[in-house]
Design an enzyme around this catalytic site. Structure first.
Site, PDB file in Angstrom:
ATOM      1  CE  LYS A  86       4.945  -4.654   3.367  1.00 33.55           C
ATOM      2  NZ  LYS A  86       4.822  -5.704   4.404  1.00 33.55           N
ATOM      3  CD  GLU A 108       4.699   3.982   2.687  1.00 35.35           C
ATOM      4  OE1 GLU A 108       4.691   4.560   1.582  1.00 35.35           O
ATOM      5  OE2 GLU A 108       4.053   2.935   2.911  1.00 35.35           O
ATOM      6  CB  SER A 376       1.183 -12.039   5.169  1.00 38.05           C
ATOM      7  OG  SER A 376       1.846 -12.029   6.421  1.00 38.05           O
TER       8      SER A 376
END
Ligand SMILES: *Cc1c(COP(=O)(O)O)cnc(C)c1O
Length: 408
Positions: A86, A108, A376
Site C-alpha cells: 500500500k 477510506e 503483498s
C-alpha cells in the site's frame, strides 16, 4: 485502455457533475507526471529511502523441497514501510498532491491498513488528513485507529448503512464534493472511477518492474507462473504488469471464504456469483443480486473482503490473460502455518491466499519450473484473527487475564 478509462467493457468514470472538473484536473496532473521521466525517478528515490525499495525476492528453499515440484520464489512487499504494498500507492499519490499544490488528503479504509499508510504519507508531506472508516471497522481495528490518530489524522467513524468499507467510500466522496479545491482523495486500490485504476496500478507497477529484473538476475529465467491475491487488485496488477508481455501464466487468487458454493466469500471473478454492473463510480464485476443490491461478502482476510474488483483485472480475466482462482479460509490458514514453520516468513492473511493457490499447484509442475508469489504484506496485523483460527489456549488465557485487569 481508451481515453475515457475503459478496459474493454469495464471501467469508466460515473461521477457527479460537480466532480467532473476535479477529475479532469487529476487526469491532467497524472498524465503530465507520467510523461515526465523525472517524476518516476523522484518516486523511485522516495521509495528507496523511505520504504525499503527495491524489495528483494526470496528463494523458498524448504517449501520447494517440501512440495518437490516448481522452485518457489517470493516477492517481499511485506518489507515496505507500514508492512505492505500500500505504501507504493500512497507515496505516489502524495507526490502528485504536492505537484497539484493541494493541502489536504482524505481516504477510506476498511481494515485500516490503507488509512495508516495514508496517514504516514500525510505526516511526511505535511498534509492535513481525514480518514473515513465504517463504525463497525473502527471497533474491529482499534490498533490501526490508534496509529492513524497518533500520526495526526482525523478518523471519522461512518454510521451509515452497514457501517463498513463501502459506506466509508460513499462518505469520502461526499467530503470531496464539498472540499475539492484543496483536497485530494487517495483511493486505496485499483478500483473506482478513471483515472484511479490506471493511476494506482501505475504506481504499483514498481513491483513487477523489480520482480522481472530480479528473477532474471537470480535464476536466468522467467517464472512459469506468478501468483497474487486479489482484493481490489492493486498488488496483483503491480506484479502482473512486469510479465504481461511474456509467456508467463498469471494467477489471481480471490477469497473463497467458507467455500465458493456457500455464498460466504468475496470471489467476484473466480465464482459464478459475480456479475457486471455499475457502482461506486465504475463498471466491473460486483457481488450483487438481480436488483443490483450488493451482497454481504466474507473472508478471513479483511483486505480481500470487497464487493468490486479492478476493471483492469475484469478485462484481463475476460480476455483469458489472467486465471482467477479462490482459496478458502481453511486453505489460507494451512498455507500460513506451513510458510511460518518452513521459511520463517509471516505473510498477511491476504497474501496467504496467493501462497495457498501456489501450494495447490507447485507439486504438479516440474522441477525446472519457477513460480513467483507476491507476498503483498506482513501478517503481524493479523495476530488476533490468527490466534482465534488456531484456537491458541495460551493466547486465550492472556486475553482473559488482560480483560480481568481492565475490569479491576
Ligand atoms: C489491502 C491489502 C490487499 C488487498 O488489496 P489489493 O488492492 O487487492 O492489493 C492485499 N494484501 C495486503 C497485505 C493488503 O494490505
Amino acid at each position: 485502455m481508451d481515453h475515457r478509462g475503459y478496459y474493454g467493457p469495464f471501467g469508466g468514470a460515473f461521477i457527479p457533475e460537480i466532480l467532473v472538473s476535479t477529475f479532469e484536473e487529476l487526469v491532467a496532473a497524472f498524465e503530465t507526471a507520467k510523461a515526465d521521466p523525472s517524476f518516476w525517478k523522484e518516486y523511485e528515490q522516495v521509495m528507496s529511502t523511505y520504504s525499503c525499495r527495491p524489495t528483494p525476492i526470496t528463494f523458498a528453499e524448504n517449501l520447494t523441497r517440501h512440495f518437490g515440484g516448481a522452485k518457489i520464489y517470493i516477492k517481499r512487499e511485506d518489507l515496505n514501510h507500514t508492512g505492505a504494498h500500500k505504501a507504493n500507492n500512497v507515496m505516489g499519490q502524495g507526490l502528485l498532491v504536492k505537484r497539484m499544490g493541494k493541502s489536504r488528503v482524505i481516504a477510506e479504509t476498511g481494515a485500516g491498513q490503507h488509512g495508516v499508510a495514508t496517514a504516514t504519507m500525510a505526516a511526511k508531506y505535511g498534509l492535513e488528513c481525514t480518514i473515513y472508516m465504517g463504525e463497525t471497522d473502527v471497533e474491529r481495528q482499534r490498533p490501526n485507529v490508534f496509529w492513524m490518530e497518533r500520526l495526526g489524522a482525523r478518523v471519522v467513524a461512518v454510521k451509515d448503512g452497514s457501517r463498513i468499507l463501502k459506506d466509508a467510500i460513499n462518505e469520502a466522496f461526499r467530503d470531496w464534493v464539498s472540499h475539492m479545491d484543496h483536497t485530494h482523495y487517495v483511493l486505496g486500490t485499483a478500483c473506482g472511477p478513471h483515472p484511479y485504476p490506471e493511476m494506482v496500478s501505475y504506481f504499483q507497477s514498481i513491483i513487477g518492474k523489480e520482480a522481472r529484473k530480479q528473477i532474471l538476475e537470480q535464476t536466468g529465467e522467467l517464472p512459469s507462473r506468478v501468483y497474487a491475491c486479489v482484493g481490489g487488485g492493486s498488488n496483483a496488477l503491480g506484479i502482473f504488469s512486469g510479465f504481461l508481455d511474456d509467456a508467463v501464466e498469471l494467477v489471481g487468487v480471490e477469497a473463497a471464504g467458507k467455500g465458493l458454493q456457500t455464498g460466504k466469500h468475496a470471489a467476484r471473478l473466480a465464482s459464478s456469483d459475480g456479475s457486471p454492473g455499475v457502482a461506486q463510480g465504475y463498471k466491473t464485476y460486483f457481488l450483487q443480486n438481480e436488483d443490483g443490491q450488493m451482497k454481504e461478502t466474507h473472508s478471513v482476510a479483511a483486505g480481500l473482503d470487497y464487493i468490486g474488483v479492478s476493471p483492469i483485472l475484469a478485462s484481463l480475466g475476460e480476455k483469458g490473460r489472467v486465471r482467477f482462482e479462490g482459496a478458502t479460509d481453511r486453505e489460507v490458514i494451512d498455507a500460513l502455518t506451513l510458510t511460518l514453520k518452513m521459511e520463517g516468513l509471516i505473510p498477511a492473511l491476504e497474501s496467504a491466499h496467493a501462497f495457498a493457490q501456489a501450494f495447490k499447484e507447485a507439486s504438479k509442475l516440474s522441477t525446472d519450473d519457477i513460480i513467483l508469489i507476491n507476498q503483498s504484506g506482513r501478517g503481524d496485523k493479523d495476530i488476533f484473527t490468527i490466534a482465534d483460527a488456531f484456537d491458541d489456549p495460551g493466547w486465550k488465557t492472556f486475553i482473559q487475564k488482560k480483560a480481568e485487569e481492565y475490569r479491576a
